[in-house]
Design an enzyme around this catalytic site. Sequence first.
Site, PDB file in Angstrom:
ATOM      1  N   HIS A  58       0.874  -1.178   0.000  1.00  0.00           N
ATOM      2  CA  HIS A  58       0.000   0.000   0.000  1.00  0.00           C
ATOM      3  C   HIS A  58       0.913   1.230   0.000  1.00  0.00           C
ATOM      4  CE1 HIS A  58      -2.736   2.952   1.937  1.00  0.00           C
ATOM      5  NE2 HIS A  58      -3.744   2.170   1.568  1.00  0.00           N
ATOM      6  N   ASP A  78       3.137  -4.369   8.083  1.00  0.00           N
ATOM      7  CA  ASP A  78       1.924  -3.570   7.939  1.00  0.00           C
ATOM      8  C   ASP A  78       0.745  -4.540   8.086  1.00  0.00           C
ATOM      9  OD1 ASP A  78      -0.379  -2.481   6.912  1.00  0.00           O
ATOM     10  OD2 ASP A  78       0.541  -1.650   5.120  1.00  0.00           O
ATOM     11  N   GLN A 101      -4.505  -4.996   6.998  1.00  0.00           N
ATOM     12  CA  GLN A 101      -5.536  -5.892   6.447  1.00  0.00           C
ATOM     13  C   GLN A 101      -5.493  -7.277   7.080  1.00  0.00           C
ATOM     14  OE1 GLN A 101      -7.895  -4.910   4.528  1.00  0.00           O
ATOM     15  NE2 GLN A 101      -7.100  -2.926   3.859  1.00  0.00           N
ATOM     16  N   CYS A 144      -4.735   2.668  -3.597  1.00  0.00           N
ATOM     17  CA  CYS A 144      -3.486   3.129  -2.955  1.00  0.00           C
ATOM     18  C   CYS A 144      -2.376   2.110  -3.184  1.00  0.00           C
ATOM     19  CB  CYS A 144      -3.666   3.378  -1.457  1.00  0.00           C
ATOM     20  SG  CYS A 144      -4.789   4.701  -1.095  1.00  0.00           S
TER      21      CYS A 144
HETATM   22  N1  PLP Z   1      -1.725  -0.642   4.679  1.00  0.00           N
HETATM   23  C1  PLP Z   1      -2.706  -1.319   4.080  1.00  0.00           C
HETATM   24  C2  PLP Z   1      -2.411  -2.701   3.554  1.00  0.00           C
HETATM   25  C3  PLP Z   1      -3.972  -0.752   3.942  1.00  0.00           C
HETATM   26  O1  PLP Z   1      -4.940  -1.441   3.333  1.00  0.00           O
HETATM   27  C4  PLP Z   1      -4.197   0.545   4.456  1.00  0.00           C
HETATM   28  C5  PLP Z   1      -5.512   1.198   4.289  1.00  0.00           C
HETATM   29  O2  PLP Z   1      -6.273   0.873   3.430  1.00  0.00           O
HETATM   30  C6  PLP Z   1      -3.145   1.210   5.093  1.00  0.00           C
HETATM   31  C7  PLP Z   1      -1.914   0.592   5.194  1.00  0.00           C
HETATM   32  C8  PLP Z   1      -3.305   2.575   5.668  1.00  0.00           C
HETATM   33  O3  PLP Z   1      -4.166   2.536   6.765  1.00  0.00           O
HETATM   34  P1  PLP Z   1      -4.614   3.898   7.468  1.00  0.00           P
HETATM   35  O4  PLP Z   1      -5.154   4.776   6.384  1.00  0.00           O
HETATM   36  O5  PLP Z   1      -5.655   3.459   8.443  1.00  0.00           O
HETATM   37  O6  PLP Z   1      -3.411   4.475   8.131  1.00  0.00           O
END
Ligand code: PLP
Length: 414
Positions: A131, A208, A211, A372
């Site tokens: 992401h 991360d 998900q 994203c």
């Molecule tokens: N990482 C992943 C895999 C995501 O799907 C997302 C959000 O969709 C994020 C990071 C970012 O999360 P946040 O916007 O809650 O910080």
Amino acid sequence: MIYDAASFSTYRHDFPMMAATNRGKPLVFLDSAASAQKPLAVINAMQQFYSQQYANIHRGIYEISESASHQFEQTRETVRQFIGAKKAEEIIFVSGTTAGINFIANTLSLGSDNRQAFKAGDEVILTEMEHHANIVPWYLLAKRIGIRLRVVPINDEGELDLAVYQSFFNDKTKLVAVSHVSNVLGTINPIKTMAEMAHHHNVPILVDGAQAAPHLPLNVTQLDVDFYTFSAHKLYGPTGIGVLYINERFLHDLPPYQGGGNMIRTVSFDEVTFAKPPHCFEAGTPSIASVIGLHAAINYLSTIGMDNVRAHELELLDYAETQLKSHPEITIYGRAKEKVGLLSFTLGAVHPHDIGTILDHAGIAVRAGHHCAMPLMERFKVPAMVRIAFGIYNNTADIDHFFQACESIKGMFQ
Ligand code: PLP
């Protein structure tokens, strides 16, 4: 607890939004990977806190402030249990996954008494399925310091090439930063194996978990990761709060990230001494009510059991995949052996934004766009995809609605 499909139809009623409408139609919510709906348990806990218990934490010497501080610290302990951390100090409250990754990018790059700061030529290993939240902070360091990003490719199924991953390690490698689960492909990455490989080369690993935390039973100690971060809002909790797990082996080795109140012991213009972890990493007034809401969300999920959440979502995925067989015009991206309950697709030559708009008018909420994850769109040579993503409250009727709407889209564009 044994999985009982019927109880999930009851859980659906715990979510007031399941009775909402979208464009005048009953809402069919298939966008939980963007943000999950909230159960009454979370809504009520936050309302009760604001209406009967609200006060700032760690400062007041009066009862309601002490009680708020207690609830705040209790949540830290509940998070610890939920993710299988060893100590409550390893749990840092941040505003979300993005903040957690930026925290590590900034603190690691600074260095400490025991560790060198990142310097030009140092390498960070990422993957093609990240992401933007796990790309841009490293890109900024690449521009600022001159670190090099090594990107592990994926195969057509959406699985990482571990041979390439293995080959990337050398004496310049400073960190691995990888998603546990891809928000586009649904792939569950083999984090334990990847952590073992990284540690074999003395390299820490940041995961991360945005998900993964809402869909899988989690144990960061068994995975043996160094850093793990996720957002409450995807975990049926409120926005504005998230968790950064810092393995205790790094807890006393990272410099404070941001300075301010709450994180110090003494302050003069000549010298500042800091509170112990985790508080030295939590400058300023946090999102207190959101932490209370996160506590309620975790309690709610723990009552259901994450094994059951996983079983339910796999059942929905299986149902959707069976339906797909009669829709050859739908192309699915992400066929990994280990997946969570989401499907990203294109439908013939119809632009994903058109699909999203038509579904919206049928009351169906999906995500359409680059998710994203622009490098992943490039990998699959598409400008965008549509994604449906399941949560606790979804059922097979939601999936039927979705496929019926796909039929009418096909009709319109033939
Ligand atoms: N990482 C992943 C895999 C995501 O799907 C997302 C959000 O969709 C994020 C990071 C970012 O999360 P946040 O916007 O809650 O910080």
